[in-house]
Design a protein around this motif. Structure first.
Motif, short mmCIF file in Angstrom:
data_model
loop_
_atom_site.label_atom_id
_atom_site.label_comp_id
_atom_site.label_asym_id
_atom_site.label_seq_id
_atom_site.Cartn_x
_atom_site.Cartn_y
_atom_site.Cartn_z
N LEU A 369 -3.67 -9.86 18.33
CA LEU A 369 -3.54 -8.73 17.52
C LEU A 369 -2.19 -8.05 17.84
O LEU A 369 -2.06 -7.59 19.01
CB LEU A 369 -4.55 -7.72 17.60
N ALA A 370 -1.35 -7.95 16.94
CA ALA A 370 0.21 -7.28 17.16
C ALA A 370 0.48 -5.97 16.61
O ALA A 370 0.99 -5.25 17.06
CB ALA A 370 1.07 -8.32 16.47
N HIS A 371 -0.06 -5.77 15.30
CA HIS A 371 -0.07 -4.41 14.67
C HIS A 371 -1.09 -3.94 13.72
O HIS A 371 -1.49 -4.41 12.99
CB HIS A 371 1.34 -4.43 13.72
N VAL A 372 -1.13 -2.44 14.02
CA VAL A 372 -2.20 -1.79 13.23
C VAL A 372 -1.70 -0.76 12.92
O VAL A 372 -1.22 0.15 13.51
CB VAL A 372 -3.39 -1.76 13.96
N ALA A 373 -1.74 -0.08 11.54
CA ALA A 373 -0.97 0.88 11.09
C ALA A 373 -2.17 1.70 10.02
O ALA A 373 -2.88 1.13 9.26
CB ALA A 373 0.16 0.67 10.09
N ILE A 374 -2.08 2.84 10.05
CA ILE A 374 -3.02 3.61 9.22
C ILE A 374 -2.28 4.74 8.40
O ILE A 374 -1.49 5.36 8.93
CB ILE A 374 -4.15 4.33 9.87
N ALA A 375 -2.48 4.72 7.05
CA ALA A 375 -1.47 5.49 6.05
C ALA A 375 -2.63 6.45 5.35
O ALA A 375 -3.71 6.20 4.96
CB ALA A 375 -0.93 4.63 5.10
N PHE A 376 -2.05 7.80 5.26
CA PHE A 376 -2.98 8.85 4.76
C PHE A 376 -2.22 9.27 3.50
O PHE A 376 -0.95 8.99 3.07
CB PHE A 376 -3.13 10.04 5.85
N GLY A 377 -2.90 10.01 2.70
CA GLY A 377 -2.57 10.70 1.25
C GLY A 377 -2.03 9.94 0.32
O GLY A 377 -1.20 10.30 -0.37
N LEU A 378 -2.64 8.82 0.17
CA LEU A 378 -2.15 7.89 -0.94
C LEU A 378 -2.78 8.48 -2.34
O LEU A 378 -3.92 8.72 -2.27
CB LEU A 378 -2.45 6.40 -0.47
N GLY A 379 -1.95 8.44 -3.27
CA GLY A 379 -2.77 8.71 -4.64
C GLY A 379 -3.11 7.53 -5.35
O GLY A 379 -2.87 6.50 -5.09
#
Length: 648
Positions: A369-379
């Motif tokens: 496993l190389a990369h994990v990202a979490i994004a907030f506030g999407l419409g």
């Protein structure tokens, strides 16, 4: 005097005693269908110029997942030009490393006897070893033990390069079909070795080369280069060294022509070894991959080779659930679906710490496993890349973890990530458990949450959770300040809400299409002096504290009106106040002499139609104009008779 080196595939920079590379070259697809799939490769370069003497080389770890029909190949290229004598490999073992539970001395490579090339004239040597079916779900290093040390000894030294290459889809009974080696006794520029395969297009040929030339070797027309390297001569020894290794595919002819593995190099002595690897397609011996664990693809159109399965929070590419409760915000778990997951709206508060728990299954093991990202506030309709609040967790090939954020509006605070390996009950394997700790400094405009995950092979997948997360509370951030010029004047705008600002004069501005626009103000015409505090006082003083509204009629009096003297009096007061405001020094001088200004009266005027002389002149001029017009018309239109009243 001589010294010793091992070849490698990349151009080497002698900057440290030990160089470790994670190779990521692009590879050509198989010319004909084959189940053999390249998975990964690693390399250790141990130069003679700066490295201390050792007899054990440790190749960086290779992640073994649940791939079927596995084969791990080790190739060692040596330059025996040191004064320690000929150096060779004693053993190769798959063991050791943070992600390895393999017992010591339990996974031993086998030497391919036909793939040992030792050139005594040039003191270069190549060897190829292999390990059949390395254990699943292991992330182990490869230990190469030499019979004599490599590294620097005074002004002399010996170098080494050791590599491992991992394949799946390899025949498990006869993994190596043929082996060959070759050397030269007279220096030349064309290192060559050949094998004659059977009528099988599912074989590939793997080689490794070591030469005494510093010229980078170039591969033959049918070969695909993995990598190569070149090293200049070492201190007091005039010889140099270079190395390479490559592969090529079977042709599918019956019988196949000889497979020639050749290079073009500088004039040198060389040693080259090659093996032919059999595909499990021979005799239809390929194992059936477990559902959700297949790593690699051998589709005929060549769309994917190697590990093609992305990490998952819930469902694999076969729509089988492999993780339960893969996503949770503040201990509110949900089973993640393939792409979009309905999630009840959760409320978070500004200034309070929150957690997001992710359980991620990677088919090649947690270490891949190389990369994990979490994004907030999407419409609605927005994608991951449009978020302005993102937490990123990354792990390099050597296990180093880093955390970063994308946060241009400073809404995230106190971010940290904890990573552990846990059991995945759904598949009986290991999962990566990531806990993202974070605090919101300001509310978010929208609520949807998204994840973006990929492995070391860049197989990526995104998941979206909606309704998602609602952040409420007063922002902890100071208001944003914007400065600009509008109609030649510098304005400083203070944001009071999203896309809304107020300037120092109290005017409101709206941010639209990338520009701050001043809001329209309905201008009400007002007598400027009327709003002056001194004038208000004067009006109230003269009119005995009557309201300003009651004074409106006072502005419509003419001089004959009985109230006109009162109006005149407060206008004098107003004028004095305004003059003092505009010109404080104007009252320093006396203007009493203004009452002595001379004047004169105009003569009494007479209306023009009351003047008999004026009236007579007008009548005369009218008669003359009529006569002139009649003469002109007669000359223009002779013979025409005009009525008398035509010119009246």
């Amino acid at each position: 005097m001589t010294f010793f080196k091992i070849s490698c595939a990349l151009l080497i920079l002698f900057l440290s005693p030990l160089f470790v590379f994670n190779i990521g070259d692009a590879f050509a697809m198989f010319d004909t269908p084959s189940s053999i799939t390249f998975i990964d490769k690693e390399r250790l370069y141990y130069p003679s110029s700066t490295s201390p003497q050792v007899t054990v080389l440790t190749i960086p770890s290779i992640s073994i997942g649940t791939q079927t029909d596995r084969l791990l190949v080790a190739s060692i290229s040596l330059d025996n030009q040191g004064d320690v004598g000929a150096i060779k490999v004693n053993s190769v073992q798959f063991q050791g490393g943070a992600g390895c539970t393999v017992p010591a001395n339990s996974q031993n490579f086998t030497s391919v006897s036909g793939a040992i090339a030792n050139n005594t004239a040039g003191d270069v040597r190549t060897e190829i070893w292999y390990l059949l079916a390395p254990p699943q779900n292991q992330d182990c290093t490869t230990i190469v033990t030499l019979d004599k040390p490599v590294g620097r000894a005074g002004n002399l030294g010996a170098s080494a390069v050791a590599r491992t290459v991992f394949y799946s889809g390899v025949h498990q009974v006869t993994p190596i079909d043929l082996a060959a080696s070759n050397t030269n006794g007279v220096a030349n520029t064309t290192p060559t070795v050949s094998l004659t395969p059977g009528a099988n297009s599912t074989q590939i040929i793997f080689d490794t080369l070591s030469t005494t030339s510093s010229t980078l070797p170039s591969v033959g027309a049918d070969q695909i280069r993995y990598n190569r390297s070149s090293t200049p001569a070492f201190p007091t020894v005039s010889s140099a060294w270079s190395a390479a290794y490559s592969y090529q595919n079977g042709t599918g002819a019956d019988p196949q022509p000889a497979a020639v593995m050749s290079y073009t190099s500088g004039n040198s002595f060389w040693a080259i070894s090659a093996i032919m690897i059999n595909s499990c397609d021979i005799g239809n011996s390929c194992s059936v991959a477990a559902s959700g664990s297949s790593s690699g693809s051998n589709d005929k159109n060549g769309s994917c080779h190697g590990d093609c399965s992305p990490p998952t929070l819930g469902i694999d590419k076969n729509n089988k659930r492999v993780v339960t409760n893969g996503f949770a915000f503040n201990q509110n778990p949900v089973d993640a679906e393939l792409y979009f997951t309905p999630y009840p709206l959760i409320t978070a508060y500004v200034g309070e710490e929150n957690t997001i728990d992710l359980r991620i299954y990677e088919n090649d093991g947690p270490t891949n496993l190389a990369h994990v990202a979490i994004a907030f506030g999407l419409g609605h309709g927005e994608t991951f890349t449009e978020s302005n609040a993102v937490i990123n967790w990354d792990r390099s090939f050597d296990g180093k973890e880093t955390v970063s954020i994308t946060d241009p509006y400073n809404v995230l605070d106190n971010v940290r990530v904890n990573a552990t390996d846990v059991d995945c009950d759904d598949v009986g394997s290991k999962c990566t458990h990531l806990i993202f700790y974070h605090t919101f400094r300001a509310p978010l405009e929208f609520n949807m949450v998204a994840t973006n995950i990929w492995d070391q092979d860049r197989n990526a997948w995104q998941n979206y959770f909606n309704h998602g997360l609602q952040v409420v509370g007063e922002s902890l951030n100071p208001p944003n300040i914007h400065s600009g010029i509008y109609k030649g004047k510098i304005y400083q705008l203070t944001e009071v809400e999203k896309n809304k600002s107020v300037d120092d004069d109290g005017n409101t501005w709206t941010f639209d299409y990338g520009i701050w626009n001043k809001d329209y103000v309905d201008v009400k015409k007002t007598d400027r002096p009327l709003v002056n505090a001194d004038k208000i006082w004067a009006i109230n003083y003269v009119l005995n504290e009557d309201s300003v509204d009651d004074t409106y009629d006072a502005y419509n009096y003419d001089r004959y009106h009985v109230e006109f003297p009162i109006q005149k009096e407060y206008q004098i007061i107003l004028a004095e106040n305004l003059l003092e405001e505009m010109c404080p020094k104007c009252f320093d001088d006396s203007f009493e002499e203004i009452d002595d200004i001379s004047y004169y009266e105009f003569e009494e005027s007479l209306k023009r139609y009351d003047d008999s002389e004026f009236v007579s002149t007008i009548e005369y001029e009218a008669e003359m104009a009529e006569e002139l017009l009649e003469e002109m018309m007669s000359s223009f239109y002779p013979g025409i008779i005009f009525e008398e009243n035509d010119f009246s």
